[in-house]
Write an enzyme that holds these catalytic residues in place. Structure first.
Site, PDB file in Angstrom:
ATOM      1  N   HIS A 113      -0.282 -11.209  -5.271  1.00 30.76           N
ATOM      2  CA  HIS A 113       0.044  -9.944  -5.927  1.00 30.76           C
ATOM      3  C   HIS A 113      -0.590  -8.746  -5.243  1.00 30.76           C
ATOM      4  CE1 HIS A 113       0.794 -12.505  -9.781  1.00 30.76           C
ATOM      5  NE2 HIS A 113       1.786 -12.569  -8.918  1.00 30.76           N
ATOM      6  N   CYS A 121       0.862   4.518   1.600  1.00 29.58           N
ATOM      7  CA  CYS A 121       1.794   5.645   1.475  1.00 29.58           C
ATOM      8  C   CYS A 121       3.212   5.110   1.547  1.00 29.58           C
ATOM      9  CB  CYS A 121       1.563   6.672   2.575  1.00 29.58           C
ATOM     10  SG  CYS A 121       2.790   8.019   2.542  1.00 29.58           S
TER      11      CYS A 121
END
Length: 268
Positions: A113, A121
């Site tokens: 995960h 970004c």
């Protein structure tokens, strides 16, 4: 029951799947334990949709970061790292985003995960260390104070009282939208990352699950693969899991003490 687990794993190369339960002894709360806080996780659709949602996410995430980021590996993490160094464990697949397996010394780790320790970004792809971003957030929001009695949630955030006036961090390279390098609800695990976890399981002769109730489907997929191959499945978790009936051995116990005991008894 510990003896049964030792018998099931002895002489085998072990793949390990861990969940939130392995990090509770490091001060990070579990998702579904008896005293787990009620969660209202933000979906990726909500995060991407509005400035207000991102403001709510980032202030809560930052308020929890100092405590979440200060967590250190416990005896369970260290035991798995020791077992890997000795050739018993072939690698760790973890559902956690705390980075504690790597900090403990495990080298072959698939963070299914993602990790809260990095920020990405979404426009230019620049990656930032979360610690550096925390400095920026505090500089742009000097009024922020983390209450010592604020309830830390399993995802590493704190539910804020207010989000008014909070300046959401932007990419310092291009000004684009920043997102923690984690899989939000509504996202899927990247294909290459899941394939890496499958390779760890394929190379193993046994599967050890530590601290996961296996409610998340990705965890159950590894159980199903192990079951189809007919390899032993050992589960260590406080309380029930979705795979108890499929386990070769199930230990209803804490991960720190059990993994430490296994590290004492298992040889490559």
């Amino acid at each position: 029951m510990l003896e049964d687990a030792v018998a099931a794993l002895t002489g085998r190369r072990v793949a390990v799947l861990t969940g939130a339960g392995i990090s509770t002894d490091s001060g990070i709360p579990d998702y579904r334990g008896e005293h787990a806080p009620v969660r209202q996780p933000m979906t990726v659709q909500q995060f991407l949709a509005t400035d207000a949602a991102r403001r709510r996410y980032w202030i809560g995430s930052h308020l929890g970061w100092k405590r979440f980021g200060a967590a250190r590996p416990n005896a369970g993490h260290r035991a798995l790292a020791d077992l890997e160094r000795r050739g018993v464990v072939g690698g760790v697949m973890t559902q956690n985003v705390d980075g504690l397996h790597l900090e403990a010394g495990s080298e072959r780790v698939v963070e299914l995960h993602g990790t809260l320790r990095r920020v990405l970004c979404l426009h230019c792809g620049q990656v930032f260390d979360r610690r550096d971003l925390a400095v920026r957030i505090e500089a742009e929001n000097p009024w922020l104070v983390t209450s010592e009695d604020a309830v830390l949630l399993p995802d590493g955030d704190v539910r804020p009282d207010s989000v008014d006036g909070f300046v959401v961090p932007a990419c310092s390279v291009c000004g684009g939208m920043l997102k923690p390098e984690v899989v939000f609800f509504g996202e899927t695990i990247p294909v290459a990352r899941f394939a890496g976890a499958e390779q760890l399981l394929t190379a193993a002769d046994a599967l050890l699950v530590a601290g996961s109730s296996l409610v998340v489907n990705s965890g159950m997929r590894f159980i199903q693969r192990a079951q189809r191959r007919g390899i032993p499945i050992v589960i260590v978790n406080r309380g029930q899991t979705r795979a108890d009936a499929r386990a070769t051995v199930k230990l209803d116990a804490g991960t720190s003490e059990v993994l430490t005991a296994l590290a004492d008894k298992l040889e490559a």
